[in-house]
Design a protein around this motif. Structure first.
Motif, PDB file in Angstrom:
ATOM      1  N   VAL A  94     -16.550  -1.808  10.395  1.00 30.97           N
ATOM      2  CA  VAL A  94     -16.200  -2.504   9.157  1.00 30.97           C
ATOM      3  C   VAL A  94     -14.679  -2.482   9.058  1.00 30.97           C
ATOM      4  CG1 VAL A  94     -16.393  -2.572   6.649  1.00 30.97           C
ATOM      5  CG2 VAL A  94     -18.352  -1.834   8.045  1.00 30.97           C
ATOM      6  N   ARG A  95     -14.110  -3.676   8.903  1.00 28.66           N
ATOM      7  CA  ARG A  95     -12.653  -3.774   8.910  1.00 28.66           C
ATOM      8  C   ARG A  95     -12.047  -3.158   7.653  1.00 28.66           C
ATOM      9  NH1 ARG A  95     -10.268  -9.415  10.650  1.00 28.66           N
ATOM     10  NH2 ARG A  95     -11.115  -8.574  12.593  1.00 28.66           N
ATOM     11  N   GLY A  96     -10.931  -2.471   7.856  1.00 20.79           N
ATOM     12  CA  GLY A  96     -10.182  -1.919   6.742  1.00 20.79           C
ATOM     13  C   GLY A  96      -9.032  -2.836   6.340  1.00 20.79           C
ATOM     14  N   TYR A  97      -8.539  -2.639   5.103  1.00 20.11           N
ATOM     15  CA  TYR A  97      -7.478  -3.498   4.585  1.00 20.11           C
ATOM     16  C   TYR A  97      -6.408  -2.651   3.885  1.00 20.11           C
ATOM     17  CZ  TYR A  97     -10.380  -7.580   5.516  1.00 20.11           C
ATOM     18  OH  TYR A  97     -11.132  -8.553   6.139  1.00 20.11           O
ATOM     19  N   LEU A  98      -5.168  -3.200   3.943  1.00 18.24           N
ATOM     20  CA  LEU A  98      -4.017  -2.566   3.308  1.00 18.24           C
ATOM     21  C   LEU A  98      -3.402  -3.530   2.311  1.00 18.24           C
ATOM     22  CD1 LEU A  98      -2.279  -1.013   6.463  1.00 18.24           C
ATOM     23  CD2 LEU A  98      -3.577   0.232   4.736  1.00 18.24           C
ATOM     24  N   LEU A  99      -2.881  -2.965   1.227  1.00 14.96           N
ATOM     25  CA  LEU A  99      -2.069  -3.734   0.275  1.00 14.96           C
ATOM     26  C   LEU A  99      -0.682  -3.101   0.270  1.00 14.96           C
ATOM     27  CD1 LEU A  99      -1.787  -5.948  -1.847  1.00 14.96           C
ATOM     28  CD2 LEU A  99      -2.534  -4.285  -3.560  1.00 14.96           C
ATOM     29  N   GLY A 100       0.200  -3.708   1.058  1.00 17.97           N
ATOM     30  CA  GLY A 100       1.492  -3.073   1.281  1.00 17.97           C
ATOM     31  C   GLY A 100       1.295  -1.828   2.130  1.00 17.97           C
ATOM     32  N   GLU A 101       1.609  -0.651   1.581  1.00 21.36           N
ATOM     33  CA  GLU A 101       1.360   0.612   2.273  1.00 21.36           C
ATOM     34  C   GLU A 101       0.163   1.362   1.679  1.00 21.36           C
ATOM     35  OE1 GLU A 101       4.926   2.850   2.108  1.00 21.36           O
ATOM     36  OE2 GLU A 101       6.069   1.493   3.419  1.00 21.36           O
ATOM     37  N   ARG A 102      -0.508   0.735   0.738  1.00 18.67           N
ATOM     38  CA  ARG A 102      -1.640   1.374   0.067  1.00 18.67           C
ATOM     39  C   ARG A 102      -2.944   0.926   0.729  1.00 18.67           C
ATOM     40  NH1 ARG A 102      -2.380   1.573  -6.494  1.00 18.67           N
ATOM     41  NH2 ARG A 102      -4.286   2.828  -6.530  1.00 18.67           N
ATOM     42  N   VAL A 103      -3.838   1.868   0.942  1.00 25.40           N
ATOM     43  CA  VAL A 103      -5.106   1.576   1.592  1.00 25.40           C
ATOM     44  C   VAL A 103      -6.079   1.035   0.553  1.00 25.40           C
ATOM     45  CG1 VAL A 103      -7.046   2.509   2.894  1.00 25.40           C
ATOM     46  CG2 VAL A 103      -4.730   3.365   3.317  1.00 25.40           C
ATOM     47  N   LEU A 104      -6.525  -0.190   0.790  1.00 26.06           N
ATOM     48  CA  LEU A 104      -7.551  -0.761  -0.075  1.00 26.06           C
ATOM     49  C   LEU A 104      -8.934  -0.268   0.313  1.00 26.06           C
ATOM     50  CD1 LEU A 104      -6.379  -4.475  -0.407  1.00 26.06           C
ATOM     51  CD2 LEU A 104      -6.356  -2.734  -2.179  1.00 26.06           C
ATOM     52  N   ARG A 105      -9.172  -0.261   1.608  1.00 18.72           N
ATOM     53  CA  ARG A 105     -10.466   0.189   2.118  1.00 18.72           C
ATOM     54  C   ARG A 105     -10.285   0.772   3.504  1.00 18.72           C
ATOM     55  NH1 ARG A 105     -15.166  -4.149   2.812  1.00 18.72           N
ATOM     56  NH2 ARG A 105     -14.000  -4.601   4.725  1.00 18.72           N
ATOM     57  N   HIS A 106     -10.837   1.946   3.740  1.00 16.01           N
ATOM     58  CA  HIS A 106     -10.760   2.570   5.064  1.00 16.01           C
ATOM     59  C   HIS A 106     -11.650   1.810   6.046  1.00 16.01           C
ATOM     60  CE1 HIS A 106      -9.238   5.774   2.484  1.00 16.01           C
ATOM     61  NE2 HIS A 106      -8.696   6.326   3.563  1.00 16.01           N
ATOM     62  N   ALA A 107     -11.188   1.774   7.263  1.00 10.74           N
ATOM     63  CA  ALA A 107     -11.971   1.113   8.312  1.00 10.74           C
ATOM     64  C   ALA A 107     -13.052   2.068   8.826  1.00 10.74           C
ATOM     65  CB  ALA A 107     -11.060   0.696   9.460  1.00 10.74           C
ATOM     66  N   MET A 108     -14.259   1.537   8.954  1.00  6.05           N
ATOM     67  CA  MET A 108     -15.367   2.321   9.532  1.00  6.05           C
ATOM     68  C   MET A 108     -15.379   2.071  11.030  1.00  6.05           C
ATOM     69  SD  MET A 108     -18.355   1.738   6.697  1.00  6.05           S
ATOM     70  CE  MET A 108     -18.068   2.138   4.984  1.00  6.05           C
TER      71      MET A 108
END
Length: 254
Positions: free
Chosen positions: A217-231
């Motif tokens: 499952v792909r993870g996403y970043l907002l700037g340097e903040r983690v929106l969702r960790h990648a599985m």
């Protein structure tokens, strides 16, 4: 004759008046007896006195009399008191100004800190709201990606439908990019617990231990903040293979 007698009487009268004026002047200019006597006594004293003492007396009389020291006027004392009072007032005003200046500086510093803290809280709140909204949209992006990888259109009609929802997916991804969202690229990188969530492990010789083999499952970043960790699936070192000879030797040693 009569006129000559009158002229003679006038001449005699004028002579009489002149003699009276002379007597009056002499009486005014001539000193009286007391003055003459005092002058004679002073002259007799100077004549009998020592010449040196007479000279000292003359010098003493000739020396100027020293002026008595002037007494400080009352006005000067009043002026000094007024100056002292004004000086005290100036010092008091200076102390008040310094106190007010210190209070102003403290208030200005407190206000600046409050402004910065409020601005930071506002930015954090906006960032938090943005993150919450984007996190709710990420499952939609996941479904578009699953559909693209699983659906294989066979006909022209199916291909048109496929292109239609893929255009919607592309538009959604572009909107996320404009707000600063970026997907993680985890495959082939070292496992990072701050970015990845290991849901599977696989022993393999093809990759070093701790390397991300697959992104589930792909993870996403907002700037340097983690929106969702990648599985992800993480590689582990393979277990050593025990041969039959080694097992037999172990049994005999036991």
């Amino acid at each position: 004759m009569i006129e000559e007698e009158k002229q003679l009487e006038n001449v005699q009268g004028s002579e009489a008046d002149t003699s009276e004026d002379v007597q009056q002047v002499e009486s005014e200019t001539m000193p009286d007896e007391a003055t003459v006597q005092n002058s004679q006594e002073v002259a007799s004293e100077y004549s009998t006195a020592d010449p040196e003492s007479v000279g000292q007396v003359i010098e003493a009389e000739a020396e100027p009399v020293e002026a008595e020291p002037e007494v400080q006027p009352v006005e000067a004392e009043v002026d000094s008191r007024a100056i002292a009072e004004l000086t005290q007032q100036v010092e008091s005003l200076k102390a008040q100004v310094e106190e007010r200046t210190g209070q102003y500086m403290r208030i200005a510093a407190d206000f600046d800190n409050f402004r910065k803290r409020t601005q930071k809280e506002k930015e954090d709140l906006e960032q938090q709201s943005k993150c919450s909204t984007i996190v709710e949209l990420l499952p939609v992006v996941d479904n578009f990606e699953r559909a693209r990888s699983q659906i294989k259109p066979q006909t022209d009609q199916e291909m048109n439908i496929h292109k239609s929802y893929q255009s919607v997916y592309k538009q959604l991804v572009d909107c996320l990019k404009r707000v600063g969202v970026a997907p993680m690229r985890s495959e082939g990188k070292e496992f990072d617990p701050n970015l990845h969530e290991a849901v599977m492990r696989e022993a393999t010789d093809e990759h070093a231990e701790g390397t991300v083999i697959e992104e589930l499952v792909r993870g996403y970043l907002l700037g340097e903040r983690v929106l969702r960790h990648a599985m992800v699936k993480v590689a582990t070192a393979p277990e050593p293979v025990i041969t039959s000879d080694e097992a037999y030797q172990g049994e005999t040693d036991g």
